[in-house]
Design a protein around this motif. Structure first.
Motif, PDB file in Angstrom:
ATOM      1  N   ALA A 106       0.896  -1.235  -0.272  1.00  0.00           N
ATOM      2  CA  ALA A 106      -0.216  -0.748  -0.139  1.00  0.00           C
ATOM      3  C   ALA A 106       1.320   1.267  -0.105  1.00  0.00           C
ATOM      4  CB  ALA A 106      -1.267  -0.024   1.488  1.00  0.00           C
ATOM      5  N   ILE A 109      -2.992   7.449   0.965  1.00  0.00           N
ATOM      6  CA  ILE A 109      -4.886   6.644   0.294  1.00  0.00           C
ATOM      7  C   ILE A 109      -5.263   8.587   0.503  1.00  0.00           C
ATOM      8  CG2 ILE A 109      -3.939   7.337   3.309  1.00  0.00           C
ATOM      9  CD1 ILE A 109      -6.678   5.609   3.521  1.00  0.00           C
ATOM     10  N   ILE A 115      -7.257   3.604  -1.307  1.00  0.00           N
ATOM     11  CA  ILE A 115      -5.595   3.236  -1.198  1.00  0.00           C
ATOM     12  C   ILE A 115      -5.321   2.385  -1.929  1.00  0.00           C
ATOM     13  CG2 ILE A 115      -4.339   1.446  -0.156  1.00  0.00           C
ATOM     14  CD1 ILE A 115      -6.105   1.266   2.579  1.00  0.00           C
ATOM     15  N   VAL A 335      -1.154   4.787   5.912  1.00  0.00           N
ATOM     16  CA  VAL A 335      -0.975   3.116   5.462  1.00  0.00           C
ATOM     17  C   VAL A 335       0.852   3.092   4.478  1.00  0.00           C
ATOM     18  CG1 VAL A 335      -2.889   2.648   3.472  1.00  0.00           C
ATOM     19  CG2 VAL A 335      -0.904   4.596   2.656  1.00  0.00           C
TER      20      VAL A 335
END
Length: 395
Positions: A106, A109, A115, A335
């Motif tokens: 990831a 975001i 994401i 993230v």
């Protein structure tokens, strides 16, 4: 004629053996391993001030029938006080690996909770992805590319990232209002966009013909280079990693003794360093001005960080090793990735939690990666840079 010499290295990162040498008048030399110990000086590990190795040696010699020996030595040095790593941020963590896939990462975001990142399929092919507001995710593959990664997303759903062509060259791309476009800095060896704000401004990095890495801003079709520290050659290492809607830009640069962070705001440069720690590398900045990134503690363990209201806090996935905080939105949702005990990386989402007032400290002795770190600017380091999308850790 004989000479016995005992040399002690005080390494910043590398470890060396102490040897004893015996020589004669013919100039031959025999070296054998001796009783030795290697010291990693804490002050130098936490606040690297030089790339050279500090060493001290003692020697004694004798001629004729006399004997020479060294049995013990004491080395003295002074150091600054060791500053503890920042306290743990009050966050709640969740693993967000994409289901059924061996590797996911990831990268960022947006405020809607979408994401973006990359994943590797069972065949080892890398794809980009973006999660949907109603659940699930969409795979992103740039047409004709051998691999794709998505790096940034804004609140309109526009994305930026990179792809590799059949010749192995890394290009940038954007997808705005559904239209795909390649982003290549003029004359660059490779281009890597990392973030896009709601105004469509894009920041990232590119590699120039002299092998240096530079940050860039792309605004209304015009490129601007962002350099801090050396501006040319192998130690030119600047990266524009994040931009918010106010035009504030963050990223790391090599000074060239260690990686330091920067914040460019209203045409003003501010250096960002976590006190007493090493390699402060900002990765993203929210519209609220919160900054996330990574740092290394004095044991070379990598942690994520959150800088909010001017204060640094540590972001560590519980039970994980080497946490990288890579993206943040206006609600302080973070993230990134973390490593498990086997060294496999996973994706995480951290959300603000209740602060119980306990000044909890991160675990800073999970291991020492010193022996495996590449040299900053080396050929292998650059190879990994060209085929990756984050700064490989280096010495």
């Amino acid at each position: 004629s004989v000479q016995v010499e005992d040399g002690q290295d005080f390494p910043i990162i590398d470890f060396f053996s102490v040897q004893a040498g015996i020589s004669n008048q013919n100039g031959s030399l025999t070296s054998t391993l001796h009783n030795h110990v290697n010291f990693l000086v804490p002050a130098l590990a936490g606040d690297i001030t030089s790339l050279v190795t500090f060493n001290t040696s003692l020697s004694t010699s004798a001629t004729g029938t006399a004997r020479a020996s060294l049995t013990s030595a004491t080395f003295l040095y002074t150091m600054a006080p060791v500053i503890p790593a920042p306290r743990l941020a009050p966050l709640s963590y969740a693993n967000i690996d994409l289901p059924g896939l061996p590797i996911t990462e990831a990268s960022n975001i947006n405020d809607a909770g979408q994401i973006v990142g990359l994943f590797q399929d069972a065949s080892g092919v890398q794809h980009g992805y973006v999660t949907e507001k109603k659940g699930g995710f969409t795979t992103i593959d740039f047409p004709g590319a051998t691999s794709t990664a998505v790096e940034g997303i804004n609140n309109r759903g526009d994305i930026v990232g990179s792809y590799t062509d059949n010749a192995g060259t890394l290009h940038g791309f954007s997808s705005q209002n559904g239209a795909l476009a390649t982003i290549d800095f003029p004359g660059a060896i490779l281009t890597l966009p990392i973030e896009i704000n709601d105004k469509g401004q894009v920041v990232g990095e590119y590699q120039s013909a002299d092998q240096g890495f530079h940050g860039f801003l792309l605004d209304n079709g015009q490129f601007t280079t962002i350099d801090h520290g050396p501006t040319s050659g192998q130690f030119a290492l600047s990266f524009a990693a994040g931009i918010n809607n106010h035009g504030d830009i963050v990223g790391p640069f090599f000074d060239p003794r260690t990686f330091r962070g920067f914040l460019d705001s209203n045409n003003t440069f501010q250096e960002l360093n976590i006190p007493g720690q090493g390699d402060t590398e900002p990765a993203a900045i929210s519209n609220a001005g919160d900054i996330v990134g990574t740092y290394d503690d004095i044991n070379f363990v990598t942690h994520g960080f959150l800088r909010t209201r001017g204060n640094f806090q540590t972001v560590d996935f519980p039970g994980g090793d080497f946490t990288f905080a890579l993206g943040i939105n206006s609600f302080q949702q973070i993230v990134g990735i973390y490593a498990d005990a086997e060294g496999n990386f996973h994706s995480f989402l951290a959300t603000p939690g209740d602060d119980n007032g306990v000044d909890a400290q991160p675990h800073t002795s999970t291991g020492n990666r010193a022996a495996t770190l590449l040299t900053c600017g080396s050929a292998e380091w650059r190879r990994q840079m060209q085929h990756g999308h984050r700064i490989p850790k280096c010495r």
